[in-house]
Design a protein around this motif. Sequence first.
Motif, PDB file in Angstrom:
ATOM      1  N   LEU A  19      79.572  60.771  72.643  1.00  0.00           N
ATOM      2  CA  LEU A  19      79.449  61.218  71.245  1.00  0.00           C
ATOM      3  C   LEU A  19      79.202  62.721  71.182  1.00  0.00           C
ATOM      4  CD1 LEU A  19      77.285  58.557  69.337  1.00  0.00           C
ATOM      5  CD2 LEU A  19      79.668  59.158  68.942  1.00  0.00           C
ATOM      6  N   GLN A  23      81.443  65.390  69.248  1.00  0.00           N
ATOM      7  CA  GLN A  23      80.894  66.358  68.296  1.00  0.00           C
ATOM      8  C   GLN A  23      81.378  67.758  68.598  1.00  0.00           C
ATOM      9  OE1 GLN A  23      78.249  64.875  65.795  1.00  0.00           O
ATOM     10  NE2 GLN A  23      76.929  66.261  66.908  1.00  0.00           N
ATOM     11  N   TYR A  27      83.355  69.920  65.998  1.00  0.00           N
ATOM     12  CA  TYR A  27      82.630  70.941  65.245  1.00  0.00           C
ATOM     13  C   TYR A  27      82.663  72.334  65.838  1.00  0.00           C
ATOM     14  CZ  TYR A  27      81.011  66.893  62.691  1.00  0.00           C
ATOM     15  OH  TYR A  27      80.967  65.757  61.941  1.00  0.00           O
ATOM     16  N   TRP A  54      66.910  63.620  53.811  1.00  0.00           N
ATOM     17  CA  TRP A  54      66.302  63.879  55.119  1.00  0.00           C
ATOM     18  C   TRP A  54      65.266  62.833  55.461  1.00  0.00           C
ATOM     19  CZ3 TRP A  54      67.895  66.849  59.069  1.00  0.00           C
ATOM     20  CH2 TRP A  54      68.939  67.738  58.796  1.00  0.00           C
ATOM     21  N   ARG A  96      59.520  65.493  61.131  1.00  0.00           N
ATOM     22  CA  ARG A  96      60.844  65.581  60.520  1.00  0.00           C
ATOM     23  C   ARG A  96      61.008  64.598  59.358  1.00  0.00           C
ATOM     24  NH1 ARG A  96      62.982  69.582  60.873  1.00  0.00           N
ATOM     25  NH2 ARG A  96      63.840  69.812  62.935  1.00  0.00           N
ATOM     26  N   GLY A 106      66.460  72.575  50.265  1.00  0.00           N
ATOM     27  CA  GLY A 106      67.882  72.485  50.588  1.00  0.00           C
ATOM     28  C   GLY A 106      68.708  71.889  49.453  1.00  0.00           C
ATOM     29  N   PHE A 116      75.979  58.326  58.491  1.00  0.00           N
ATOM     30  CA  PHE A 116      76.185  58.498  59.933  1.00  0.00           C
ATOM     31  C   PHE A 116      74.927  59.033  60.622  1.00  0.00           C
ATOM     32  CE2 PHE A 116      80.807  58.715  58.792  1.00  0.00           C
ATOM     33  CZ  PHE A 116      81.169  57.587  59.507  1.00  0.00           C
ATOM     34  N   GLY A 117      74.246  59.947  59.929  1.00  0.00           N
ATOM     35  CA  GLY A 117      73.015  60.506  60.481  1.00  0.00           C
ATOM     36  C   GLY A 117      71.981  59.417  60.706  1.00  0.00           C
ATOM     37  N   CYS A 121      70.228  58.064  64.104  1.00  0.00           N
ATOM     38  CA  CYS A 121      68.776  58.035  64.318  1.00  0.00           C
ATOM     39  C   CYS A 121      68.280  56.650  64.752  1.00  0.00           C
ATOM     40  CB  CYS A 121      68.044  58.511  63.073  1.00  0.00           C
ATOM     41  SG  CYS A 121      68.199  60.293  62.835  1.00  0.00           S
ATOM     42  N   ASN A 162      60.723  75.822  66.225  1.00  0.00           N
ATOM     43  CA  ASN A 162      61.493  75.068  65.236  1.00  0.00           C
ATOM     44  C   ASN A 162      60.749  74.982  63.895  1.00  0.00           C
ATOM     45  OD1 ASN A 162      62.043  71.908  64.186  1.00  0.00           O
ATOM     46  ND2 ASN A 162      63.871  73.116  64.622  1.00  0.00           N
ATOM     47  N   ASP A 166      61.849  76.836  60.448  1.00  0.00           N
ATOM     48  CA  ASP A 166      62.106  76.040  59.243  1.00  0.00           C
ATOM     49  C   ASP A 166      61.299  76.592  58.062  1.00  0.00           C
ATOM     50  OD1 ASP A 166      63.942  74.224  60.244  1.00  0.00           O
ATOM     51  OD2 ASP A 166      62.473  72.669  60.699  1.00  0.00           O
ATOM     52  N   TYR A 180      71.780  81.837  49.313  1.00  0.00           N
ATOM     53  CA  TYR A 180      71.525  82.145  50.725  1.00  0.00           C
ATOM     54  C   TYR A 180      71.170  83.618  50.898  1.00  0.00           C
ATOM     55  CZ  TYR A 180      73.343  77.548  51.735  1.00  0.00           C
ATOM     56  OH  TYR A 180      73.513  76.193  51.783  1.00  0.00           O
ATOM     57  N   TYR A 196      67.466  76.110  65.295  1.00  0.00           N
ATOM     58  CA  TYR A 196      68.262  75.324  66.235  1.00  0.00           C
ATOM     59  C   TYR A 196      67.871  75.635  67.677  1.00  0.00           C
ATOM     60  CZ  TYR A 196      71.308  74.312  62.244  1.00  0.00           C
ATOM     61  OH  TYR A 196      71.817  73.891  61.037  1.00  0.00           O
ATOM     62  N   ILE A 226      74.061  70.992  67.217  1.00  0.00           N
ATOM     63  CA  ILE A 226      73.588  72.142  66.446  1.00  0.00           C
ATOM     64  C   ILE A 226      73.926  73.476  67.104  1.00  0.00           C
ATOM     65  CG2 ILE A 226      71.841  70.875  65.158  1.00  0.00           C
ATOM     66  CD1 ILE A 226      69.757  71.671  67.030  1.00  0.00           C
ATOM     67  N   ARG A 229      76.877  74.618  65.238  1.00  0.00           N
ATOM     68  CA  ARG A 229      76.428  74.907  63.866  1.00  0.00           C
ATOM     69  C   ARG A 229      75.761  76.279  63.797  1.00  0.00           C
ATOM     70  NH1 ARG A 229      76.157  72.277  59.053  1.00  0.00           N
ATOM     71  NH2 ARG A 229      74.294  72.856  57.899  1.00  0.00           N
TER      72      ARG A 229
END
Length: 256
Positions: A19, A23, A27, A54, A96, A106, A116-117, A121, A162, A166, A180, A196, A226, A229
Motif C-alpha cells: 500500500l 501511495q 501521490y 479527523w 490525534r 482546517g 479510506f482513512g 486506521c 509534530n 501542528d 493559507y 510531517y 506524507i 505531501r
Amino acid sequence: SMQCVPGLVLALSSLLGALALLQLSLYLRVPSRYGKHEERLCRPRGRLPARCAWFLQELPSFLVPALLLALRSPPRLEPLGCRLLCCLFCWHYFYRTFIYPFFTRGRPFPLQLLFFGMLFCIYNGFLQGYYLIYCAEYPNDWCTDIRFTSGLLLFLLGMGINIHSDLLLRQLRKPGEVTYKIPQGGLFTYVSGANYFGEIVEWFGFAIATWSLPAFAFAFFTLCCIGPRAYHHHRYYLKTFTDYPKSRKALIPFVF
Ligand code: NDX
C-alpha cells in the motif's frame, strides 16, 4: 481466544508495504485531494467538518489497540516492553483523536478520503496492537536495550516536533478563517513540512523501539504517504508566495 499467527503478521505487514508503494506511485505526481490540494469545484455535500472527520478517522487507531490491550485473556503481564510500546502507539492516537481535532481550524474534509482513512486506521491499529499484544517477545531487560532507548527518544522528539508544528499551523488562522499563510517559527524555519517531518521521525523511532516488521512497514507507509505531501505543500508555497523563504526545504532540514 486469540493467538499469535506469525503468517498473518507477515501478510498484513507486506500488504502495508505494498500500500505504501501504491501511495508513492499515486501521490508523487498529484497530491491527495484534501486541505490545500482539494480541487475547488468539489461538491460541498461530500464533506464533513474537519473536527468530526479527523475524530472519526483516527479513532480506530486508538480504540482497536487499546481494546486488544485491555481485553487480552489471559492478561499479558510479561514482558513490560510490549505493554509500554502498545501504550506509546495509543498515546499518539489519543492526541490525534481526542485533542488534535478539537482545536483544528482546517477546511471540511472529503467523505471519500475519510472512509479510506478510517479503513486504514482500523487495519493499522489492529496490526500494531495485535503484534505487540499477541506476538512480540522481548527480553525482560528490553527497556535498557539501545534500540528501545534510542527509538523511544526519537519517538518523543518526533512527537514533540509534530505537536508543536501542528500548533504553529493552527495559529496562522483565526477561528472561521480558511486562508493559507506562510508558516513561521519552530522547524518551519527550515522545512515546509515540519509537522510531517516530526511524524516521520516519530514512527521510525517507534519502529526502532519495537524492532518489528509491522512497525517498520508503518513507518515506511507514513514516509510514502506524507513525504510526497510535504513536497506538494512546498511547491504550493513557492507558487503562491513570491516572498517565500528561499533557503527553506520541503521535508528534511538542509537536505531536501
Ligand atoms: N490521516 C494518516 N490511500 C490520513 C488522512 C488521509 O493520520 O486512499 C494517513 C492520517 C488518508 C491517509 C491518512 C491514509 C491514506 C489515504 C489518505 C487519503 C487518501 C489515501 C486514505 C489516514 C488513500 C490508498 C491509495 C492507500 C487507499 O484547511 P486545511 O485542512 O488545509 O488546514 C490545515 C492547516 N494548514 C494551514 N493553515 C494556514 N496556513 C497554512 N499554510 C496551512 N497549512 C496547513 O493546518 C490543517 O488544518 C492543518 C494541517 O494541515 P497539513 O496539510 O499540514 O496536514 P494534514 O495532512 O491535514 O495532516 C494533519 C496531521 C499532521 O500532523 C500529519 O503528520 C498527520 O496528521 N498525518 C496525516 C496523514 C497520515 C499520517 C499522519 C500518517 O501516515 N502517520
